[in-house]
Scaffold this motif. Structure first.
Motif, PDB file in Angstrom:
ATOM      1  N   THR A  30       0.852  -1.191   0.000  1.00 61.85           N
ATOM      2  CA  THR A  30       0.000   0.000   0.000  1.00 61.85           C
ATOM      3  C   THR A  30       0.889   1.243   0.000  1.00 61.85           C
ATOM      4  OG1 THR A  30      -0.104   0.013   2.412  1.00 61.85           O
ATOM      5  CG2 THR A  30      -1.829  -1.203   1.256  1.00 61.85           C
ATOM      6  N   SER A  31       0.281   2.403  -0.243  1.00 65.21           N
ATOM      7  CA  SER A  31       1.068   3.622  -0.445  1.00 65.21           C
ATOM      8  C   SER A  31       1.747   4.130   0.812  1.00 65.21           C
ATOM      9  CB  SER A  31       0.185   4.728  -1.012  1.00 65.21           C
ATOM     10  OG  SER A  31      -0.231   4.374  -2.295  1.00 65.21           O
ATOM     11  N   GLY A  32       1.371   3.605   1.975  1.00 68.26           N
ATOM     12  CA  GLY A  32       2.012   4.057   3.209  1.00 68.26           C
ATOM     13  C   GLY A  32       1.575   5.461   3.608  1.00 68.26           C
ATOM     14  N   THR A  33       0.364   5.851   3.208  1.00 71.02           N
ATOM     15  CA  THR A  33      -0.125   7.190   3.541  1.00 71.02           C
ATOM     16  C   THR A  33      -0.425   7.292   5.032  1.00 71.02           C
ATOM     17  OG1 THR A  33      -1.148   7.188   1.359  1.00 71.02           O
ATOM     18  CG2 THR A  33      -1.792   8.969   2.836  1.00 71.02           C
ATOM     19  N   THR A  34      -0.896   6.206   5.624  1.00 72.18           N
ATOM     20  CA  THR A  34      -1.299   6.257   7.032  1.00 72.18           C
ATOM     21  C   THR A  34      -0.317   5.544   7.956  1.00 72.18           C
ATOM     22  OG1 THR A  34      -2.623   4.267   6.696  1.00 72.18           O
ATOM     23  CG2 THR A  34      -3.761   6.381   6.495  1.00 72.18           C
ATOM     24  N   HIS A  69       2.065   0.864  -8.739  1.00 72.97           N
ATOM     25  CA  HIS A  69       0.871   1.160  -7.952  1.00 72.97           C
ATOM     26  C   HIS A  69      -0.361   0.595  -8.650  1.00 72.97           C
ATOM     27  CE1 HIS A  69      -2.330   3.921  -6.375  1.00 72.97           C
ATOM     28  NE2 HIS A  69      -1.690   3.659  -5.249  1.00 72.97           N
ATOM     29  N   SER A 102      -7.393   7.886  -6.808  1.00 75.99           N
ATOM     30  CA  SER A 102      -6.264   7.735  -5.870  1.00 75.99           C
ATOM     31  C   SER A 102      -6.263   8.780  -4.774  1.00 75.99           C
ATOM     32  CB  SER A 102      -4.890   7.734  -6.557  1.00 75.99           C
ATOM     33  OG  SER A 102      -4.710   6.514  -7.240  1.00 75.99           O
ATOM     34  N   GLU A 122     -14.841  10.484 -11.716  1.00 76.50           N
ATOM     35  CA  GLU A 122     -14.053  10.131 -10.533  1.00 76.50           C
ATOM     36  C   GLU A 122     -14.460   8.756 -10.024  1.00 76.50           C
ATOM     37  OE1 GLU A 122     -13.976  13.026  -7.344  1.00 76.50           O
ATOM     38  OE2 GLU A 122     -12.444  11.876  -6.266  1.00 76.50           O
ATOM     39  N   ARG A 123     -13.440   7.994  -9.646  1.00 70.77           N
ATOM     40  CA  ARG A 123     -13.692   6.659  -9.107  1.00 70.77           C
ATOM     41  C   ARG A 123     -12.865   6.445  -7.858  1.00 70.77           C
ATOM     42  NH1 ARG A 123      -9.258   5.233  -8.139  1.00 70.77           N
ATOM     43  NH2 ARG A 123      -7.600   4.760  -9.490  1.00 70.77           N
ATOM     44  N   THR A 145      -5.370  -0.307  -3.022  1.00 72.86           N
ATOM     45  CA  THR A 145      -4.460  -1.397  -3.322  1.00 72.86           C
ATOM     46  C   THR A 145      -5.101  -2.743  -2.995  1.00 72.86           C
ATOM     47  OG1 THR A 145      -2.670   0.064  -2.670  1.00 72.86           O
ATOM     48  CG2 THR A 145      -2.146  -2.269  -2.844  1.00 72.86           C
ATOM     49  N   ASP A 186     -11.672   3.837   5.354  1.00 74.13           N
ATOM     50  CA  ASP A 186     -12.202   5.123   4.887  1.00 74.13           C
ATOM     51  C   ASP A 186     -13.577   5.343   5.496  1.00 74.13           C
ATOM     52  OD1 ASP A 186     -10.067   5.824   3.160  1.00 74.13           O
ATOM     53  OD2 ASP A 186     -10.801   4.375   1.693  1.00 74.13           O
ATOM     54  N   ARG A 219     -10.340   9.438   6.078  1.00 81.69           N
ATOM     55  CA  ARG A 219      -9.895   8.154   6.610  1.00 81.69           C
ATOM     56  C   ARG A 219     -10.223   8.126   8.093  1.00 81.69           C
ATOM     57  NH1 ARG A 219      -5.390   5.846   3.244  1.00 81.69           N
ATOM     58  NH2 ARG A 219      -5.120   7.320   1.543  1.00 81.69           N
ATOM     59  N   LYS A 236      -0.989  11.998  -2.825  1.00 80.68           N
ATOM     60  CA  LYS A 236      -1.818  11.999  -1.615  1.00 80.68           C
ATOM     61  C   LYS A 236      -1.179  12.861  -0.544  1.00 80.68           C
ATOM     62  CE  LYS A 236      -2.723   7.181  -2.491  1.00 80.68           C
ATOM     63  NZ  LYS A 236      -4.059   6.641  -2.374  1.00 80.68           N
TER      64      LYS A 236
HETATM   65  P1  ATP Z   1      -1.822   3.097   3.325  1.00 85.31           P
HETATM   66  O1  ATP Z   1      -2.945   2.106   3.268  1.00 85.31           O
HETATM   67  O2  ATP Z   1      -0.499   2.428   3.332  1.00 85.31           O
HETATM   68  O3  ATP Z   1      -1.980   4.115   4.398  1.00 85.31           O
HETATM   69  P2  ATP Z   1      -3.038   4.340   0.992  1.00 85.31           P
HETATM   70  O4  ATP Z   1      -4.344   3.942   1.623  1.00 85.31           O
HETATM   71  O5  ATP Z   1      -2.901   5.747   0.540  1.00 85.31           O
HETATM   72  O6  ATP Z   1      -1.825   3.955   1.952  1.00 85.31           O
HETATM   73  P3  ATP Z   1      -3.599   3.198  -1.568  1.00 85.31           P
HETATM   74  O7  ATP Z   1      -4.115   1.823  -1.558  1.00 85.31           O
HETATM   75  O8  ATP Z   1      -2.716   3.636  -2.661  1.00 85.31           O
HETATM   76  O9  ATP Z   1      -2.779   3.410  -0.248  1.00 85.31           O
HETATM   77  O10 ATP Z   1      -4.780   4.233  -1.556  1.00 85.31           O
HETATM   78  C1  ATP Z   1      -6.119   3.899  -1.287  1.00 85.31           C
HETATM   79  C2  ATP Z   1      -6.789   5.054  -0.584  1.00 85.31           C
HETATM   80  O11 ATP Z   1      -6.786   6.232  -1.409  1.00 85.31           O
HETATM   81  C3  ATP Z   1      -8.242   4.810  -0.270  1.00 85.31           C
HETATM   82  O12 ATP Z   1      -8.412   4.020   0.883  1.00 85.31           O
HETATM   83  C4  ATP Z   1      -8.766   6.239  -0.123  1.00 85.31           C
HETATM   84  O13 ATP Z   1      -8.494   6.741   1.179  1.00 85.31           O
HETATM   85  C5  ATP Z   1      -7.928   7.021  -1.123  1.00 85.31           C
HETATM   86  N1  ATP Z   1      -8.671   7.262  -2.382  1.00 85.31           N
HETATM   87  C6  ATP Z   1      -8.616   6.568  -3.536  1.00 85.31           C
HETATM   88  N2  ATP Z   1      -9.420   7.108  -4.474  1.00 85.31           N
HETATM   89  C7  ATP Z   1     -10.006   8.177  -3.891  1.00 85.31           C
HETATM   90  C8  ATP Z   1     -10.944   9.168  -4.317  1.00 85.31           C
HETATM   91  N3  ATP Z   1     -11.431   9.183  -5.556  1.00 85.31           N
HETATM   92  N4  ATP Z   1     -11.319  10.115  -3.421  1.00 85.31           N
HETATM   93  C9  ATP Z   1     -10.827  10.119  -2.163  1.00 85.31           C
HETATM   94  N5  ATP Z   1      -9.946   9.226  -1.703  1.00 85.31           N
HETATM   95  C10 ATP Z   1      -9.531   8.267  -2.552  1.00 85.31           C
END
Ligand code: ATP
Ligand code: MG
Length: 502
Positions: A165-169, A209, A279, A300-301, A305, A383, A398, A489
């Motif tokens: 996963t992107s490591g956002t959280t 990704h 994303s 928008e969709r 991951t 989310d 989130r 992000k």
């Molecule tokens: P990690 O899980 O490691 O913290 P991440 O959740 O950013 O990182 P990804 O799987 O790349 O990793 O991203 C998925 C997340 O991106 C979703 O759970 C959501 O929070 C966000 N996301 C994706 N598309 C959208 C969108 N159209 N609008 C808002 N948020 C979105």
């Protein structure tokens, strides 16, 4: 029955295998015939090293045609493809190699030195570099391998990839993705978005990704047509490509950069039938401005991951700004409260999902797997969102970003939307930072519009007119830009760290 995703793609390849799969920047084309032959060689070469189906192959390379063909080779040979972000540094790569224990690593020239040391440490004997010019590289080593390879049969639940996963959280988690997960999502997506024989996709996303690899490439491979394949996003090149293409997929920052580039108008986009964004949330202002300039509404969709794509605004019908549309066919999406009961339309709750596209679990994280699934098999996305009465889903944020201040819940998005409407504010991010009295204090970070100089006290004053007092930020910091990761992000953990203790 063979469930290998590659076999599904192959059944959709054009009859004329001379037709292009990739049109590259320098004008070179990679035909479907070449893709078949090269992926066969790569698969045969790796198999010849002693790798067996189920072995992981880690790939940290710059985006190139060869990198995509290597992915196809891994599918064909039944290896578990493990792409790594090219921006990862030594320590991060070390974590992923230790966690996933791949049998082979394909690296990029610039990180070869450190990767060599890591491979020695983790007893990984097969290390190659993927580069253009040959010299000791994977491409050169695989050159003499046979050009035929019998695609290995796979069962639906066999793993096709481990995608971090992107490591956002927090620390990235390895999502275990099966052939079934990918095949079901690819099948739904290319039909939902109306892909057909004349479609050409402009591909400027990274390949490590879910968005660039599984959404964009899979739609094209399921459709048997071509993509204009770029090493990275470039607004001027995108505009030039739009003249000869039909579909574009981007993250919101691509769209803001396209708007900043002169020349985005109806004429430049007249050949294009579909612009897709995902994303990260697309700002309403970007949505409106794009439509004003081009006459086209961005679709928008939403996905992740772990699940591939989950919801989409419709191809025909209203594409509603601020929403991510409807659940895709075959995917169940529900919004529940803290006790797990379904929420009414309009009420905010946790988004949970179930379907053939949803991962089986995280690689070597058994405790996470227990936490992240409900008893009835739904995956907790992390989310929060809400369904409208007519079925559009909106992402509110989130759950980890939810702020609890003085016992009240504050959804950052509500405060961000209010801030974004104030004069002089370009964009904003709202986080909770530890506070001795309130538990957390609402803290806002704002980027000014060009030429504007928003003043903290005035912004706070204006918000007091619009929001309940407990939602109004205690501090507003004006900065030049928000910290973002490679997928565009906003990194709220960076902001929380930066302003904690102030
Ligand atoms: P990690 O899980 O490691 O913290 P991440 O959740 O950013 O990182 P990804 O799987 O790349 O990793 O991203 C998925 C997340 O991106 C979703 O759970 C959501 O929070 C966000 N996301 C994706 N598309 C959208 C969108 N159209 N609008 C808002 N948020 C979105
Ligand atoms: Mg996530």
């Amino acid at each position: 029955m063979d469930a290998n995703l590659y076999s599904l793609f192959e059944s959709r390849f054009p009859k004329d295998r001379g037709a292009p799969l990739l049109i590259l920047e320098e004008g070179r084309r990679v035909s479907y015939a070449e893709a078949e032959a090269t992926s066969a060689r790569y698969a045969a070469f790796l198999t010849g090293l002693g790798l067996v189906p189920g072995d992981r192959v880690a790939v940290q390379t710059e985006k190139s045609a060869e990198a995509l063909l290597l992915y196809l080779a891994c599918l064909r040979a039944g290896f578990v493809y493990l792409p790594l972000n090219t921006a990862y540094q030594e320590g991060e790569v070390g974590y992923f190699l230790g966690n996933a224990q791949p049998r082979a690593v394909i690296s990029q020239p610039r990180s070869l030195g450190s990767t060599q040391a890591l491979c020695a440490q983790h007893d990984i004997r097969n290390l190659f570099v993927l580069d253009e010019d040959g010299g000791g590289s994977f491409t050169a080593a695989a050159r003499s391998a046979p050009e035929t390879f019998k695609t290995v049969e796979r069962k639906p639940d066999d793993l096709a990839a481990i995608l971090y996963t992107s490591g956002t959280t927090g620390r990235s988690k390895g999502a275990m993705i099966s052939h079934r997960n990918l095949a079901s999502n690819a099948d739904v997506l290319h039909r939902y978005w109306g892909f057909g024989p004349t479609d050409v996709l402009v591909h400027m996303l990274p390949l490590f990704h879910v968005h660039g690899l599984f959404v964009a490439c899979h739609c094209v491979l399921m459709n048997g047509t071509a993509m204009r394949f770029h090493s990275k996003f470039d607004a001027a090149r995108a505009l030039a490509d739009f003249k000869e293409s039909t579909v574009f997929m981007g993250v919101p920052t691509f769209y803001t950069r396209l708007l900043a580039e002169g020349g985005l108008d109806r004429d430049a986009c007249s050949n294009m039938r579909l612009f897709i964004s995902g994303s990260a949330p697309l700002l309403a202002e970007t949505h409106a401005e794009f439509e004003r300039r081009t006459g086209q509404r961005i679709l928008e969709r939403y996905g992740m991951t772990e699940t591939g794509m989950l919801t989409s605004n419709p191809l025909e019908g209203e594409r509603r700004a601020g929403t991510v549309g409807f659940p895709l066919p075959g995917t169940e999406v529900r919004v529940v409260d803290d006790t797990g009961h379904g929420c009414k339309p309009g009420d905010i709750g946790h988004i949970q999902v179930r379907g053939p596209n949803v991962l089986s679990g995280y690689w070597r994280l058994p405790e996470k797997n227990k936490e992240e699934f409900t008893a009835d098999g739904y995956f907790k996305t992390g989310d929060v969102g809400t369904f409208s009465k007519d079925g559009y889903l909106s992402i509110v944020g989130r759950s980890k970003d939810l702020i609890i201040t003085g016992g009240y819940n504050v959804y950052p998005k509500e405060v961000e939307l209010a801030l974004d409407e104030l004069p002089g504010v370009q964009e904003s991010a709202v986080v909770g930072v530890p506070h001795p009295d309130f538990g957390e204090a609402v803290t806002a970070v704002v980027v000014a519009k060009p030429g504007a100089k928003p003043v903290e006290s005035e912004l706070i004053g204006a918000l007091k007119q619009r929001l309940a007092n407990f939602k109004v930020p205690k501090r507003v910091h004006v900065v030049d830009e928000l910290p973002r990761n490679t997928m565009g992000k906003v990194q709220k953990n960076v902001l929380r760290d930066r302003y904690s203790g102030e």
